[in-house]
Design a protein around this motif. Structure first.
Motif, PDB file in Angstrom:
ATOM      1  N   SER A  70     -59.196   1.944 -29.631  1.00 41.09           N
ATOM      2  CA  SER A  70     -60.432   1.324 -29.190  1.00 41.09           C
ATOM      3  C   SER A  70     -61.556   1.821 -30.083  1.00 41.09           C
ATOM      4  O   SER A  70     -61.804   3.026 -30.167  1.00 41.09           O
ATOM      5  CB  SER A  70     -60.720   1.672 -27.727  1.00 41.09           C
ATOM      6  OG  SER A  70     -61.936   1.079 -27.303  1.00 41.09           O
ATOM      7  N   GLY A  75     -58.317  -0.428 -25.357  1.00 44.80           N
ATOM      8  CA  GLY A  75     -58.428  -1.127 -26.623  1.00 44.80           C
ATOM      9  C   GLY A  75     -57.225  -1.992 -26.900  1.00 44.80           C
ATOM     10  O   GLY A  75     -56.580  -2.516 -26.001  1.00 44.80           O
ATOM     11  N   LYS A  76     -56.865  -2.104 -28.174  1.00 44.04           N
ATOM     12  CA  LYS A  76     -55.768  -2.976 -28.588  1.00 44.04           C
ATOM     13  C   LYS A  76     -54.539  -2.162 -28.948  1.00 44.04           C
ATOM     14  O   LYS A  76     -54.621  -1.004 -29.344  1.00 44.04           O
ATOM     15  CB  LYS A  76     -56.203  -3.804 -29.797  1.00 44.04           C
ATOM     16  CG  LYS A  76     -56.542  -2.960 -31.018  1.00 44.04           C
ATOM     17  CD  LYS A  76     -57.030  -3.822 -32.178  1.00 44.04           C
ATOM     18  CE  LYS A  76     -57.358  -2.941 -33.395  1.00 44.04           C
ATOM     19  NZ  LYS A  76     -57.864  -3.743 -34.536  1.00 44.04           N
ATOM     20  N   ILE A 118     -51.588  -1.007 -31.263  1.00 46.11           N
ATOM     21  CA  ILE A 118     -51.457  -0.868 -32.723  1.00 46.11           C
ATOM     22  C   ILE A 118     -50.104  -0.240 -33.045  1.00 46.11           C
ATOM     23  O   ILE A 118     -49.430   0.319 -32.185  1.00 46.11           O
ATOM     24  CB  ILE A 118     -52.584   0.011 -33.322  1.00 46.11           C
ATOM     25  CG1 ILE A 118     -52.560   1.422 -32.693  1.00 46.11           C
ATOM     26  CG2 ILE A 118     -53.940  -0.646 -33.138  1.00 46.11           C
ATOM     27  CD1 ILE A 118     -53.516   2.394 -33.371  1.00 46.11           C
ATOM     28  N   THR A 141     -52.498   2.743 -28.604  1.00 45.50           N
ATOM     29  CA  THR A 141     -53.700   1.921 -28.493  1.00 45.50           C
ATOM     30  C   THR A 141     -54.842   2.498 -29.318  1.00 45.50           C
ATOM     31  O   THR A 141     -54.907   3.706 -29.558  1.00 45.50           O
ATOM     32  CB  THR A 141     -54.172   1.781 -27.034  1.00 45.50           C
ATOM     33  OG1 THR A 141     -54.615   3.055 -26.554  1.00 45.50           O
ATOM     34  CG2 THR A 141     -53.073   1.240 -26.148  1.00 45.50           C
ATOM     35  N   ALA A 144     -55.665  -4.578 -19.571  1.00 49.66           N
ATOM     36  CA  ALA A 144     -56.177  -5.819 -20.140  1.00 49.66           C
ATOM     37  C   ALA A 144     -57.619  -6.068 -19.747  1.00 49.66           C
ATOM     38  O   ALA A 144     -58.343  -6.800 -20.425  1.00 49.66           O
ATOM     39  CB  ALA A 144     -55.308  -6.994 -19.678  1.00 49.66           C
ATOM     40  N   PRO A 147     -60.897  -3.132 -22.110  1.00 48.86           N
ATOM     41  CA  PRO A 147     -60.712  -3.000 -23.550  1.00 48.86           C
ATOM     42  C   PRO A 147     -61.437  -1.808 -24.130  1.00 48.86           C
ATOM     43  O   PRO A 147     -61.010  -1.256 -25.137  1.00 48.86           O
ATOM     44  CB  PRO A 147     -61.291  -4.322 -24.086  1.00 48.86           C
ATOM     45  CG  PRO A 147     -62.241  -4.781 -23.015  1.00 48.86           C
ATOM     46  CD  PRO A 147     -61.615  -4.344 -21.733  1.00 48.86           C
ATOM     47  N   ASN A 202     -68.242  -3.877 -30.175  1.00 46.08           N
ATOM     48  CA  ASN A 202     -67.038  -3.535 -30.929  1.00 46.08           C
ATOM     49  C   ASN A 202     -67.049  -4.151 -32.320  1.00 46.08           C
ATOM     50  O   ASN A 202     -66.059  -4.057 -33.052  1.00 46.08           O
ATOM     51  CB  ASN A 202     -65.779  -3.947 -30.167  1.00 46.08           C
ATOM     52  CG  ASN A 202     -65.694  -5.447 -29.931  1.00 46.08           C
ATOM     53  OD1 ASN A 202     -66.579  -6.211 -30.312  1.00 46.08           O
ATOM     54  ND2 ASN A 202     -64.614  -5.874 -29.281  1.00 46.08           N
TER      55      ASN A 202
END
Length: 544
Positions: A87, A24-25, A27, A85, A17, A20, A106
């Motif tokens: 990014s 990253g996030k 998915i 993930t 967390a 990033p 980003n």
């Protein structure tokens, strides 16, 4: 998974967390097959290049990156975690007034990357006010628009999650049926979609793939409570899903049945063997300390190469500019100039960012430099280091070695270890032939715990499985084995190296360096190698 990889993965996973740029996030698995249109990447790059030049930069490079990672983790009959993930972003690096500047974003718009370029240039100009020496950037030719992909047969990212979970649970069930008390199995997959552009005139699009399938099997003696574990004997590779085919031609089998692997891995077979080995380890005697001739399997020797040659021959460590994670280096520049004896005449070590199947294989590094192979140690003598564009002038060299890397679009690229490997022996020699010539020795395979000092000079290494060698034959399994070494003395004791038919690669999937931390993936090839008269200690502990 060895200590370095485990700690690095745990550290990064635990702080996902807060990182990033690296993870990253989250998915959906289906999104792993998406790509950014190359025309969009070029448009973003041009916007940054033009903005940097307009702000006064004399040089600029841009990296537009989409970094994908998938982790599938199981234990016994359960799935512990599945993580996908992504990014995505753009990093801009410039030289202005003789100093470096860097900024990243980003936001995938031309306005955002142009702003990042202007910020990087402003940062460079601010740095120039306190910098005592101007950056000396070795020239590299622009290559125009080119592309390269890891030559995989099957993209592991596109294999359905159900198939991956099914494979791992089948592996676990096989280990449990073979006597394991506990078993963990995992898949780590990486896809780096990297686009590099620079004011040198390069537009380089690369699609890089890596895979790792580690496992750990534990057996417990329920009467005594004693337990022993055996790691899998796979190596992380720059390959696709085909790595898990378990091709017979890529298996290396010793006389006692121990099987190790090359460019293909049979995970289920290894899990069954690991369960049996873990049970044998419960009864195996502790090694008697003393001097032994060691026969080291490539899956073990790779870590010793990594720690005692790969890291100490990174030029920034040699110069004292870098000390994080692995310290500096005893192999100072005066030793190169004096042709320092690093090992016996059999020891030939090379760096190579082009090796097929290796973790570090790319066509161009993150400075747009064409990758290559070059010698580090020749006939036992130190001849060179690993250096990038703003370092090579220190060595009197005209061009970069092509070993610059960043683990994310949001990280600034810097010098990283190439694939550093021990060349195979020139004379025909198999592991069986090598073992036949050993009177009192130990065969070691797999990775284990290790420690090494901050100059990479004094070290101690363990392993996964150990077998005694008596009068030319493999004997019983041993436990609690660790060998001690001083780097030049250890490599000076190298007495034989098997031929190219035995050549295999070890890998480090999460090699840490720098502050803030970055990780890279790197392979180390070798053939089975013999070292004479090495001091072995017992790591057994008694609380009585």
């Amino acid at each position: 998974m060895d200590r370095r990889d485990f700690l690095a993965f745990s550290s990064f996973a635990g702080s996902a967390a807060l990182a990033p740029g690296f993870f990253g996030k989250a998915i959906a698995a289906g999104a792993l097959q998406d790509e950014i249109d190359i025309a969009v990447k070029k448009q973003l790059a041009d916007a940054a290049l033009n903005a940097a030049k307009g702000a006064g930069a004399s040089y600029c490079d841009v990296r537009v990156g989409r970094y994908l990672r998938q982790f599938v983790i199981t234990r016994e009959k359960n799935v512990q975690n599945i993580v996908n993930t992504e990014s995505t972003g753009t990093g801009v690096r410039v030289i202005a007034d003789g100093a470096w500047g860097f900024a990243a974003t980003n936001e995938m718009t031309t306005d955002a990357v142009a702003l990042a370029a202007r910020q990087a240039t402003a940062m460079a100009k601010a740095n120039a006010r306190i910098q005592t020496e101007r950056v000396q950037l070795a020239p590299t030719p622009g290559v125009g628009e080119v592309s390269w992909k890891t030559p995989i047969k099957k993209n592991a990212m596109l294999v359905p999650i159900a198939d991956k979970v099914g494979l791992l649970l089948d592996v676990n069930n096989a280990a449990l049926a073979a006597g394991a008390s506990f078993v963990n199995s995992m898949l780590f997959l990486v896809n780096e979609q990297k686009y590099f552009a620079s004011t040198d005139g390069s537009y380089i699009d690369q699609d890089v793939h890596r895979i790792w399938a580690p496992l750990t099997v534990t057996a417990i003696d329920k009467t005594t409570g004693k337990f022993r574990s055996r790691e899998g004997l796979s190596a992380p590779m720059g390959l696709g899903w085909e790595y898990l085919d378990g091709a017979a031609k890529d298996k290396f089998v010793l006389a006692n049945g121990l099987t190790t692997y090359g460019m293909s891995y049979d995970m289920k077979e290894d899990a069954i063997a690991a369960a049996k080995d873990a049970q044998t380890k419960l009864k195996a005697p502790s090694v008697k300390p003393g001097k032994y001739d060691l026969v080291l399997d490539p899956n073990h020797l790779g870590l010793t190469i990594h720690e005692s040659i790969g890291h100490p021959l990174e030029l920034d460590r040699v110069l004292g500019y870098e000390a994080n994670y692995a310290g500096t280096s005893f192999a100072t520049l005066d030793k190169r100039d004096a042709a320092f004896k690093y090992g016996s005449e059999l020891v030939n070590v090379f760096a190579d960012k082009t090796q097929p199947g290796s973790l570090g294989a790319v066509a161009y590094d993150d400075e747009g430099v064409k990758t290559k192979r070059w010698d580090l140690i020749k006939d036992g003598k130190l001849v060179d280091y690993q250096a990038i564009r703003d370092q090579v002038h220190i060595l009197g060299k005209k061009a970069s070695d092509g070993c610059c890397y960043a683990d994310s679009w949001s990280s600034v690229q810097f010098q990283r270890m190439a694939n550093v490997s021990l060349a195979p022996g020139k004379k025909k020699l198999s592991p069986a032939d090598m073992i036949a010539g050993v009177e009192n020795g130990i065969y070691i395979s797999g990775r284990g715990s290790f420690s090494i000092d901050q100059q990479r000079y004094n070290a101690q290494f363990g392993g996964t499985v150990f077998y005694e060698i008596k009068n030319g034959k493999l004997g019983q399994m041993l436990e609690d084995v660790a060998y001690q070494m001083r780097t030049p003395e250890f490599w000076g004791s190298c007495a034989a190296i098997c031929d190219e038919g035995d050549y295999r690669m070890f890998g480090s999937f999460f090699d840490g360096k720098g502050q803030p931390s970055q990780v890279s993936a790197v392979s180390h090839g070798s053939s089975t190698t013999r070292f004479n008269g090495i001091n072995v200690i017992s790591t057994a502990r008694s609380l009585g």
